[in-house]
Design a protein around this motif. Sequence first.
Motif, PDB file in Angstrom:
ATOM      1  N   VAL A 278       0.656  -1.171   0.004  1.00 14.12           N
ATOM      2  CA  VAL A 278       0.151  -0.066  -0.094  1.00 14.12           C
ATOM      3  C   VAL A 278       0.930   1.441   0.128  1.00 14.12           C
ATOM      4  O   VAL A 278       1.668   1.309   0.869  1.00 14.12           O
ATOM      5  CB  VAL A 278      -0.837   0.051   1.304  1.00 14.12           C
ATOM      6  N   PHE A 279       0.867   2.144  -1.001  1.00 15.19           N
ATOM      7  CA  PHE A 279       1.458   3.400  -1.188  1.00 15.19           C
ATOM      8  C   PHE A 279       0.467   4.643  -0.923  1.00 15.19           C
ATOM      9  O   PHE A 279      -0.384   4.557  -1.542  1.00 15.19           O
ATOM     10  CB  PHE A 279       2.079   3.514  -2.702  1.00 15.19           C
ATOM     11  N   ARG A 280       0.843   5.610  -0.031  1.00 16.37           N
ATOM     12  CA  ARG A 280      -0.122   6.671   0.491  1.00 16.37           C
ATOM     13  C   ARG A 280       0.684   7.871   0.294  1.00 16.37           C
ATOM     14  O   ARG A 280       1.782   7.920   0.626  1.00 16.37           O
ATOM     15  CB  ARG A 280      -0.472   6.230   1.853  1.00 16.37           C
ATOM     16  N   TRP A 281      -0.076   8.659  -0.469  1.00 18.03           N
ATOM     17  CA  TRP A 281       0.382  10.151  -0.812  1.00 18.03           C
ATOM     18  C   TRP A 281      -0.679  11.051  -0.469  1.00 18.03           C
ATOM     19  O   TRP A 281      -1.462  11.313  -1.057  1.00 18.03           O
ATOM     20  CB  TRP A 281       1.140  10.014  -2.164  1.00 18.03           C
ATOM     21  N   GLU A 282      -0.238  12.008   0.464  1.00 16.26           N
ATOM     22  CA  GLU A 282      -1.007  12.866   0.780  1.00 16.26           C
ATOM     23  C   GLU A 282      -0.535  14.223   0.010  1.00 16.26           C
ATOM     24  O   GLU A 282       0.352  14.974   0.189  1.00 16.26           O
ATOM     25  CB  GLU A 282      -1.083  13.354   2.274  1.00 16.26           C
ATOM     26  N   TYR A 283      -1.149  14.343  -1.480  1.00 16.18           N
ATOM     27  CA  TYR A 283      -0.576  15.453  -2.307  1.00 16.18           C
ATOM     28  C   TYR A 283      -0.856  16.819  -1.812  1.00 16.18           C
ATOM     29  O   TYR A 283      -0.295  17.638  -2.557  1.00 16.18           O
ATOM     30  CB  TYR A 283      -0.927  14.930  -3.747  1.00 16.18           C
ATOM     31  N   ARG A 284      -2.036  16.895  -1.127  1.00 16.69           N
ATOM     32  CA  ARG A 284      -2.003  18.197  -0.486  1.00 16.69           C
ATOM     33  C   ARG A 284      -3.012  17.953   0.796  1.00 16.69           C
ATOM     34  O   ARG A 284      -3.566  17.096   1.187  1.00 16.69           O
ATOM     35  CB  ARG A 284      -2.981  18.969  -1.563  1.00 16.69           C
ATOM     36  N   PRO A 285      -2.818  19.004   1.642  1.00 24.79           N
ATOM     37  CA  PRO A 285      -3.480  18.683   2.918  1.00 24.79           C
ATOM     38  C   PRO A 285      -4.912  18.377   2.867  1.00 24.79           C
ATOM     39  O   PRO A 285      -5.785  18.892   2.278  1.00 24.79           O
ATOM     40  CB  PRO A 285      -3.345  20.089   3.622  1.00 24.79           C
ATOM     41  N   GLY A 286      -5.072  17.100   3.272  1.00 25.27           N
ATOM     42  CA  GLY A 286      -6.518  16.543   3.505  1.00 25.27           C
ATOM     43  C   GLY A 286      -6.834  15.827   2.322  1.00 25.27           C
ATOM     44  O   GLY A 286      -7.851  15.046   2.146  1.00 25.27           O
ATOM     45  N   SER A 287      -5.979  15.703   1.194  1.00 22.03           N
ATOM     46  CA  SER A 287      -6.145  14.954  -0.048  1.00 22.03           C
ATOM     47  C   SER A 287      -5.308  13.988  -0.132  1.00 22.03           C
ATOM     48  O   SER A 287      -4.028  14.215  -0.106  1.00 22.03           O
ATOM     49  CB  SER A 287      -6.343  16.066  -1.360  1.00 22.03           C
ATOM     50  N   VAL A 288      -5.837  12.540  -0.238  1.00 21.46           N
ATOM     51  CA  VAL A 288      -4.931  11.468  -0.201  1.00 21.46           C
ATOM     52  C   VAL A 288      -5.063  10.465  -1.526  1.00 21.46           C
ATOM     53  O   VAL A 288      -6.151  10.519  -1.995  1.00 21.46           O
ATOM     54  CB  VAL A 288      -5.154  10.707   0.851  1.00 21.46           C
ATOM     55  N   LEU A 289      -3.927  10.111  -2.121  1.00 18.63           N
ATOM     56  CA  LEU A 289      -4.179   8.945  -3.194  1.00 18.63           C
ATOM     57  C   LEU A 289      -3.406   7.804  -2.478  1.00 18.63           C
ATOM     58  O   LEU A 289      -2.395   7.838  -1.841  1.00 18.63           O
ATOM     59  CB  LEU A 289      -3.224   9.512  -4.124  1.00 18.63           C
ATOM     60  N   PHE A 290      -4.120   6.717  -2.600  1.00 18.89           N
ATOM     61  CA  PHE A 290      -3.770   5.412  -2.161  1.00 18.89           C
ATOM     62  C   PHE A 290      -3.474   4.588  -3.613  1.00 18.89           C
ATOM     63  O   PHE A 290      -4.482   4.558  -4.578  1.00 18.89           O
ATOM     64  CB  PHE A 290      -4.671   4.622  -1.426  1.00 18.89           C
ATOM     65  N   VAL A 291      -2.562   3.749  -3.758  1.00 26.51           N
ATOM     66  CA  VAL A 291      -2.224   2.912  -4.542  1.00 26.51           C
ATOM     67  C   VAL A 291      -1.899   1.347  -3.837  1.00 26.51           C
ATOM     68  O   VAL A 291      -0.982   1.308  -3.274  1.00 26.51           O
ATOM     69  CB  VAL A 291      -1.111   3.089  -5.619  1.00 26.51           C
ATOM     70  N   ALA A 292      -2.774   0.453  -3.990  1.00 31.72           N
ATOM     71  CA  ALA A 292      -2.637  -0.774  -3.557  1.00 31.72           C
ATOM     72  C   ALA A 292      -2.467  -1.954  -4.159  1.00 31.72           C
ATOM     73  O   ALA A 292      -3.155  -1.944  -5.461  1.00 31.72           O
ATOM     74  CB  ALA A 292      -3.646  -1.222  -2.485  1.00 31.72           C
ATOM     75  N   TRP A 293      -1.719  -3.120  -3.780  1.00 27.75           N
ATOM     76  CA  TRP A 293      -1.902  -4.266  -4.752  1.00 27.75           C
ATOM     77  C   TRP A 293      -1.882  -5.494  -3.418  1.00 27.75           C
ATOM     78  O   TRP A 293      -1.317  -5.453  -2.590  1.00 27.75           O
ATOM     79  CB  TRP A 293      -0.388  -4.524  -5.432  1.00 27.75           C
ATOM     80  N   THR A 294      -2.891  -6.489  -3.783  1.00 28.28           N
ATOM     81  CA  THR A 294      -3.200  -7.457  -2.909  1.00 28.28           C
ATOM     82  C   THR A 294      -2.874  -8.894  -3.773  1.00 28.28           C
ATOM     83  O   THR A 294      -3.442  -9.002  -4.791  1.00 28.28           O
ATOM     84  CB  THR A 294      -4.539  -7.526  -2.272  1.00 28.28           C
ATOM     85  N   HIS A 295      -1.963  -9.640  -3.076  1.00 24.92           N
ATOM     86  CA  HIS A 295      -1.914 -10.959  -3.983  1.00 24.92           C
ATOM     87  C   HIS A 295      -2.317 -12.078  -3.069  1.00 24.92           C
ATOM     88  O   HIS A 295      -1.763 -11.995  -1.702  1.00 24.92           O
ATOM     89  CB  HIS A 295      -0.406 -10.998  -4.251  1.00 24.92           C
ATOM     90  N   SER A 296      -2.827 -13.149  -3.360  1.00 26.22           N
ATOM     91  CA  SER A 296      -3.431 -14.273  -2.546  1.00 26.22           C
ATOM     92  C   SER A 296      -3.253 -15.567  -3.192  1.00 26.22           C
ATOM     93  O   SER A 296      -3.605 -15.491  -4.542  1.00 26.22           O
ATOM     94  CB  SER A 296      -4.567 -13.794  -1.839  1.00 26.22           C
ATOM     95  N   ARG A 297      -3.003 -16.708  -2.640  1.00 31.63           N
ATOM     96  CA  ARG A 297      -3.134 -17.963  -3.341  1.00 31.63           C
ATOM     97  C   ARG A 297      -3.073 -18.998  -2.167  1.00 31.63           C
ATOM     98  O   ARG A 297      -2.645 -18.958  -1.163  1.00 31.63           O
ATOM     99  CB  ARG A 297      -1.926 -18.064  -4.273  1.00 31.63           C
TER     100      ARG A 297
END
Length: 603
Positions: free
Chosen positions: A547-566
């Motif tokens: 999970v990558f989290r970036w608060e690109y401006r105060p209160g505004s957030v971008l999440f990029v996530a990858w989940t792997h399961s087997r």
Amino acid sequence: EVDPAVLNLSAFETFFPEKRPFFVEGSQVFNFGSFSCHFCSNVEGMSALYSRRVGRAPTGAGLAFGNFDYADVPEATTILGAAKLTGRTKKGFTIGFMDAVTNRAHARVQDVGSPAGEQLVEPLSNFFVGRVKKDFNNGNLIVGGVVSGVQRDLDGAFAPRLATHAEMYGNDMQWTSKDKKYSFAASAALTNVFGDPRAIASRQRSSARYFQRPDRGAGSGGFLSNRYDTTVATLRGLGAYARFAKETGDWWWEGAVNTRTPGYETNDFAFQRNADYTWYNANLVRYFSKPGPWYQTIYSVVGAQQHHNYSGDRTGTQLHAYAGVNTKNFWNFNQFIIHRPRAVDDKLLRGGPAVIQPANTFVNFDMSTNSRHVVRADGGVSYYRDELGGSNPSVNVSATYRPVSNLSITSGPSWSVSRSMRQFVTPVVDPTATNFYGNRYVLGSLDQRLLGLDTRVSWTFSPRMTLELYAQPFFASGHYFDFKEYAAPRTVRPLVYGRDVGAIRDSVRTNGVVAWYRIDPDAGGPAAEFQVNNPDFSDHSLRGNAVFRWEYRPGSVLFVAWTHSRFGETPFGNLDLSRDREALFAVRPDNIFLVKASYWLPF
């Protein structure tokens, strides 16, 4: 973050903590019936809301898989909308309100030679909870109340499966003396579940209460009723908890009582494992708060607990002792011992008559090094033994490495070897088994192996940018042997087929794995033979996410996530790391990629 892999062979649901930010933020406001003790086990507090019920996996998956040749069932129910309000007023009121609506869920289904269609697998539902607390006497007295529940729009297919509505109303209070020397806490709640009599009957048969158990009394009616009744449309119950304690000075003590009447039920909207019990606990604590020649603090406890069901059976007694030491170099050592004498076990046969739980002892030792150092180590060993020969030695170690202040790496294996002498397998109808009211309850001895490796990386690039990584390979195996049954209720030692009673033979597949066991329970007597499929298993799984989290401006957030399961399962019944590792990476994985963005409006 993904849930860790677990092996659960019990009749009870596994609890997983909430991780979704909307439900986590401010969730402490909704805490109700909080349970506390210096040392206790096998008991739970009252819960007003288990938010993972909201948006859960569809409960009607069986309607799709069981009635069609092909089915594609969604993994979760869509949340149409949710609103939450939490806060505290100037007059000392703490308030919380949450309401969430989940949509109907449909599975894509198809029979061979027929056109594709849809099957409803979850109805439209509304979950709600309201909480209020008020401080009095400068916070020394807190009084509160809670209302929680769920309402569903059911059709004919779901009437036997789910309740039309379920709710709970409760009150609680916490009092602390002016000098903070003594404290008293109490809570009580009423629950009500309404629905089709078939849905209510399924709750009566659940592992929380087993109303169908043939040797239980009917109770005194109302909340205390134990009677299995397939005609009623409601199930009602009462839960209560009280604790009085002294927690200052060198000597502390506490006494507590906790009870759930047989009909207490909150699993439609909260989390509950047991009903039909009254539990008592008492502990004496010696606290060395002043540093000594080799320690900073020492905390030690001796105590006991006991519980009964509402039929009057003593279902558990526990004697325990605990000691925790914080040394001068800030290492921590914790150890405890629990001894449980024989008691009535009213749940082992999963609706069958009660038997006797063997006396057992459990010992545990944990240690951790100074958390302020670059490397922190944690480890523990434990050992369980009962009078029938059951055992469970286990070891776990982990290390946390912090080379710089913004990077943390934690990894560690866990290993457990256990032998259970009374693992439930299956019930078998047999009119000749008069001691057990026309049923035989087959158990087995189980050798079980568990191996896991949890690894976690937390990297903070800046206060506004973080990266979290988690991975867990997990291997588990179970081999069943010495299939057995009890000769009579309320006895402690079951009889093994082919040795103590009856006869048993097996059928071996070409790969050397047993396919089934054929059991003659009385070796040529009037009882009919029956067959039990081999329940051996070897499981392997891998779960992880980033999970990558970036608060690109105060209160505004971008999440990029990858989940792997087997996940894979074979019937070998043993743990072979080389074989299971190859099988694991031969399994087709599930990969989920998610991008989520929020923008804080500038007004």
